[in-house]
Design a protein around this motif. Structure first.
Motif, mmCIF file in Angstrom:
data_model
loop_
_atom_site.group_PDB
_atom_site.id
_atom_site.type_symbol
_atom_site.label_atom_id
_atom_site.label_comp_id
_atom_site.label_asym_id
_atom_site.label_seq_id
_atom_site.Cartn_x
_atom_site.Cartn_y
_atom_site.Cartn_z
ATOM 1 N N ASP A 515 21.094 -68.093 -47.435
ATOM 2 C CA ASP A 515 22.070 -67.002 -47.568
ATOM 3 C C ASP A 515 22.083 -66.212 -46.261
ATOM 4 O O ASP A 515 21.593 -65.088 -46.183
ATOM 5 C CB ASP A 515 21.693 -66.108 -48.753
ATOM 6 C CG ASP A 515 22.768 -65.066 -49.051
ATOM 7 O OD1 ASP A 515 23.896 -65.205 -48.539
ATOM 8 O OD2 ASP A 515 22.468 -64.107 -49.781
ATOM 9 N N ARG A 516 22.659 -66.835 -45.238
ATOM 10 C CA ARG A 516 22.590 -66.267 -43.885
ATOM 11 C C ARG A 516 23.983 -66.305 -43.260
ATOM 12 O O ARG A 516 24.727 -67.252 -43.418
ATOM 13 C CB ARG A 516 21.610 -67.067 -43.029
ATOM 14 C CG ARG A 516 21.334 -66.474 -41.660
ATOM 15 C CD ARG A 516 20.343 -67.335 -40.895
ATOM 16 N NE ARG A 516 19.076 -67.450 -41.613
ATOM 17 C CZ ARG A 516 18.105 -66.547 -41.551
ATOM 18 N NH1 ARG A 516 18.256 -65.461 -40.810
ATOM 19 N NH2 ARG A 516 16.989 -66.722 -42.233
ATOM 20 N N GLU A 517 24.293 -65.255 -42.504
ATOM 21 C CA GLU A 517 25.619 -65.105 -41.910
ATOM 22 C C GLU A 517 25.556 -65.339 -40.403
ATOM 23 O O GLU A 517 24.566 -65.000 -39.748
ATOM 24 C CB GLU A 517 26.146 -63.687 -42.161
ATOM 25 C CG GLU A 517 26.104 -63.248 -43.599
ATOM 26 C CD GLU A 517 26.222 -61.733 -43.741
ATOM 27 O OE1 GLU A 517 26.306 -61.271 -44.884
ATOM 28 O OE2 GLU A 517 26.235 -61.030 -42.713
ATOM 29 N N ASN A 518 26.630 -65.888 -39.833
ATOM 30 C CA ASN A 518 26.724 -65.966 -38.374
ATOM 31 C C ASN A 518 26.710 -64.583 -37.738
ATOM 32 O O ASN A 518 26.374 -64.439 -36.562
ATOM 33 C CB ASN A 518 28.005 -66.705 -37.968
ATOM 34 C CG ASN A 518 27.802 -68.203 -37.881
ATOM 35 O OD1 ASN A 518 26.699 -68.710 -38.057
ATOM 36 N ND2 ASN A 518 28.877 -68.924 -37.618
ATOM 37 N N ALA A 519 27.077 -63.566 -38.507
ATOM 38 C CA ALA A 519 27.065 -62.199 -37.980
ATOM 39 C C ALA A 519 25.666 -61.782 -37.523
ATOM 40 O O ALA A 519 25.524 -60.928 -36.648
ATOM 41 C CB ALA A 519 27.583 -61.219 -39.031
ATOM 42 N N GLU A 520 24.623 -62.380 -38.097
ATOM 43 C CA GLU A 520 23.270 -62.083 -37.646
ATOM 44 C C GLU A 520 23.067 -62.521 -36.196
ATOM 45 O O GLU A 520 22.327 -61.888 -35.450
ATOM 46 C CB GLU A 520 22.255 -62.772 -38.551
ATOM 47 C CG GLU A 520 22.207 -62.245 -39.977
ATOM 48 C CD GLU A 520 21.142 -62.938 -40.799
ATOM 49 O OE1 GLU A 520 20.173 -63.454 -40.203
ATOM 50 O OE2 GLU A 520 21.280 -62.976 -42.027
ATOM 51 N N VAL A 521 23.705 -63.611 -35.829
ATOM 52 C CA VAL A 521 23.592 -64.107 -34.459
ATOM 53 C C VAL A 521 24.272 -63.132 -33.502
ATOM 54 O O VAL A 521 23.743 -62.794 -32.438
ATOM 55 C CB VAL A 521 24.210 -65.508 -34.347
ATOM 56 C CG1 VAL A 521 23.958 -66.097 -32.971
ATOM 57 C CG2 VAL A 521 23.675 -66.431 -35.433
#
Length: 797
Positions: A515-521
């Motif tokens: 449950d991970r978003e590219n926005a974290e990058v």
């Protein structure tokens, strides 16, 4: 004669298409033969007295006792991967004509050749059957690449296995029924053993790229190269107990095309040294140090001479990208300089880099040479006659079509090592950047499945920055590509630390439903003062057409929620006009997304384009931090050929202009043909003019009545496939926007229309997400899609 380009809407592949590959660069870069001035593809003769091998695009036979190598082919095509007949009288091999491959049989006694396999698709990896009555080879089919058996007497062929994405490197037991081959293109690449109707997998690994199995004479053991993170091991796999392996050697560069000696005591292989010169070795299977197989003398069968190519600019020798060919059979064969040679898959040209002068050993006769430096010089060609035992000198005087003073150029997305046959470090890229006239290179570390390639070189980046600052351009600075396939790849430049995890999402064996978003990058990049970019995003010319084209599943959500710094508007892998259409809509809803450029070439491949053939130009001091600041501010244009210097109402790209009447001017210069030059306001072309021919420059000007808000930008488009210096499918250049009124201003009508278009694409992305995550609790991702939908629906109203 140098440049024979396919007419493609975008670069896809030069060779016949093979299903099962996400992009043909992987088929071509991982599986098609390489070529160099070095010695590679060793094949011991059945009696153990000779070694066939490839060098300079021809085949040679080395007498292992006296060290003399005799050239046994001399044609136009590039020959490689020889295999002996059981009686030692014939060879079969691959012949490459730069757009297709064939299987050729050579009679070593009388020198006659016969094409034995020339089907519509590519053919690879031939080998004689143990009885010599047939040739087994890999052949493309409508469903992939499968093994075929050709009966030499009857001339008929049949499938040996059911075609799969890739079945390669057939190797047979000399006096038995066992064969092995490599099956590629599955979740894992597999080493398979086939005996009669029984088949089993004895080894599997992710993206084995340069691996090729070789079966021992007794049929019990396989020798092959296995990648382990950034190193490659040559191992022996006991087929009776495959969980146990013996490691013969370990090194950064892969051992290529391993082959057993007939007595089973040695394994031959080829490997590039630290100067990218390919050499042949043999290693005892009982253990011990590898021994180089050296050529004491070369028997070309004809007189030879030396071709010298000099490249000059303003009367001074300068680095350049160089290609050379020599006459043979009324046509031309590539000439090879020492070190690494590349193959331009857009044009079918072998090339290398020269510091200003480069030498080739060639057969005496007519030779031709061509050179460019980066995108700014049209190709210059010249011919010379090389006399027997003499030296023929070609001097190529380059001329730039545009002076880049005040601009710093950079390629923000390419790779150093990515599964190719060489092991490069940052220092190996300096001659490449110099030959391409490129000021800044940011090779991105990336993963090959679950292997993390070049992460140990991250520290070299800081040293390179310091060296670059002291010595001037070019500067090399490592970046990172975070490759969550499903959600989209995000490139990071200007960051201080690596982002973890590198990979997640459907299709990966790790973090498969995280449950991970590219926005974290993007958040990671922003915390460290870097830039986060969706790379190679759009492959379709019109992603908003009647049928919505493929768009990475998180791109629209990240764009509308403001979690996107840049979009790779120009890239050799994707369509520049199609990507621009996505970019326009993000700008129209008020998102400040800067244009980025990346060639996305893999520098340690043999078959790849050149870094910098997609690049950005930034108004900047020649300093890395200033360059990044200029990129982030949009004081730039991106290009695969044309050069643009634009101004409207006194403002340039990244600046702000007032609404109402505004005078504009645009200087365009190009070493490739341009069909049209256009002014774009809020995504609509409001002015179009005729373009330029090769080497021309022109100033365009006019007056526009600008709306109250939005943006204006300039672009140049060439619909014709261009010759060198271009390596893109069509020339394209685009400035960053000049904002109207203030940065991020929005024209209401344009915003509504853009939001409605984006909503159509978003619907497809959300639907694909729900299918992929239907059995997974992913509250963060679902909340993100919900917020993006609400924002788009609000804007659409």
């Amino acid at each position: 004669m140098f440049l024979v380009a396919p007419a493609e809407a975008q670069w896809t592949n030069r060779y016949p298409e093979v299903p099962g590959y996400s992009h043909h660069v992987y088929l071509e870069g991982f599986n098609l033969p390489t070529a160099s001035a070095g010695s590679h593809d060793p094949a011991p003769s059945p009696d153990g007295r000779h070694l066939a091998f490839a060098s300079r695009g021809w085949l040679w036979v080395l007498d292992l006792e006296d060290g003399t190598a005799r050239r046994v082919t001399d044609g136009v095509g590039v020959d490689s991967r020889p295999a002996w007949s059981p009686d030692g009288r014939q060879l079969v091999f691959v012949r490459d004509n730069s757009s297709d491959t064939r299987i050729v049989r050579l009679d070593l006694e009388d020198g006659t050749e016969e094409i034995v396999a020339a089907e519509p698709g590519i053919e690879l990896d031939p080998a004689f059957s143990p009885d010599g009555a047939a040739v087994v080879y890999s052949a493309a089919t409508p469903t992939g690449i499968g093994l075929r058996r050709l009966d030499l007497e009857a001339g008929t062929s049949e499938a040996l296995t059911a075609p799969a994405p890739g079945e390669l490197a057939f190797s047979a037991q000399p006096h038995g029924a066992r064969i092995v081959y490599l099956a590629k293109g599955y979740d894992l690449d597999e080493l398979r053993v086939l005996e009669g109707d029984s088949e089993r997998v004895v080894y599997a690994g992710g993206i084995l790229s340069q691996s090729r199995p070789a079966l021992s004479p007794d049929g019990r053991t396989v020798a092959m190269s296995i990648p382990r993170d950034d190193d490659w091991d040559v191992v022996l796999i006991d087929l009776e107990a495959p969980v146990q392996t013996v490691r013969l050697i370990s090194s950064e560069a892969p051992a290529l095309e391993p082959a057993w000696s007939p007595d089973g005591q040695h394994v031959y292989y080829a490997q590039a040294d630290d100067r990218e010169r390919v050499r042949m070795y043999r290693v005892p299977v009982a253990g011990g140090a590898p021994i180089e197989v050296e050529v004491a003398s070369w028997d070309w069968g004809v007189e030879t001479g030396t071709l010298v190519v000099q490249t000059r600019l303003g009367g001074e020798l300068v680095p350049a990208r160089v290609a050379a060919v020599v006459a043979t059979e009324g046509e031309y064969h590539p000439a090879f300089a020492e070190g690494q040679t590349w193959f331009d898959g857009e044009h079918g040209v072998m090339y290398s880099y020269s510091p200003g002068e480069v030498r080739y050993q060639v057969p005496a006769g007519r030779a031709l040479a061509m050179a460019v430096q980066g995108l700014a010089t049209p190709p210059v060609t010249a011919t010379v006659t090389v006399e027997p035992g003499g030296t023929g000198v070609v001097t190529l005087d380059l001329e730039k079509v545009w002076d880049a003073e005040g601009w710093v150029s950079g390629d923000q997305h390419f790779h150093l090592n990515y599964g190719g046959p060489f092991a490069l470090d940052l220092g190996d890229l300096r001659p490449v950047l110099e030959g391409e006239g490129l000021d800044v290179g940011t090779p991105l570390v990336a993963n090959l499945d679950t292997r993390y390639v070049d992460d140990e070189r991250w520290g070299e980046s800081i040293e390179s920055r310091q060296a670059g600052a002291a010595d001037g351009m070019p500067i090399l600075d490592m970046g990172q590509e975070v490759r969550s396939h499903f959600f989209g790849h995000v490139g990071l430049v200007g960051t201080e630390t690596l982002f973890f995890p590198w990979i997640w999402g459907p299709g990966y064996s790790v973090y498969s439903r995280d449950d991970r978003e590219n926005a974290e990058v993007t958040a990671h990049a922003r915390r460290e003062g870097g830039i986060a970019t969706y790379v190679h995003p759009i492959g379709d010319r019109d992603p908003f057409g009647p049928t919505v084209g493929y768009v990475p599943a998180s791109l629209v959500a990240d764009g509308v929620l403001g979690d996107l710094d840049g979009l790779e508007v120009v890239c050799l892998w994707t369509d520049d006009l199609g990507t621009s259409e996505m970019w326009y809509r993000l700008l129209n809803i008020g998102q400040v997304v800067v244009p980025m450029a990346g060639s996305d070439v893999m520098s340690n491949f043999h078959r790849t384009m050149a870094p910098g053939t997609a690049r950005a130009y930034v108004r900047s001091e020649p300093d890395l931090d200033a360059y990044y600041d200029g990129l982030r501010a949009g004081r730039s244009f991106v290009t695969t050929g044309p050069f643009l210097e634009a101004e409207i109402g006194g403002a340039g790209p990244g600046g702000v202009v007032k609404a109402g009447p505004a005078n504009w001017s645009l200087e365009v210069a190009s070493a490739v043909p341009v069909d049209r030059v256009e002014v774009v306001v809020n995504g609509t072309v409001v002015h179009s003019d005729s373009g330029l021919e090769v080497g021309e420059s022109r100033t365009y000007s006019g007056t526009l009545d600008l709306p109250k808000a939005g943006w204006v930008a300039f672009r140049a488009v060439g619909e014709r496939t261009a010759d060198w210096p271009s390596m893109a499918s069509y020339p394209f250049a685009h400035t960053a926007p000049v904002w109207i009124g203030e940065v991020g201003s929005v024209d209401a009508a344009s915003s509504r229309s853009a939001a409605r278009d984006l909503l159509r694409v978003f619907n497809e992305s959300e639907a694909s997400f729900e299918v992929a995550y239907q059995d997974v609790e992913a509250p963060d991702l679902r909340d993100r899609y919900r917020r993006a939908r609400e924002a788009l629906e609000r804007l659409a109203r």
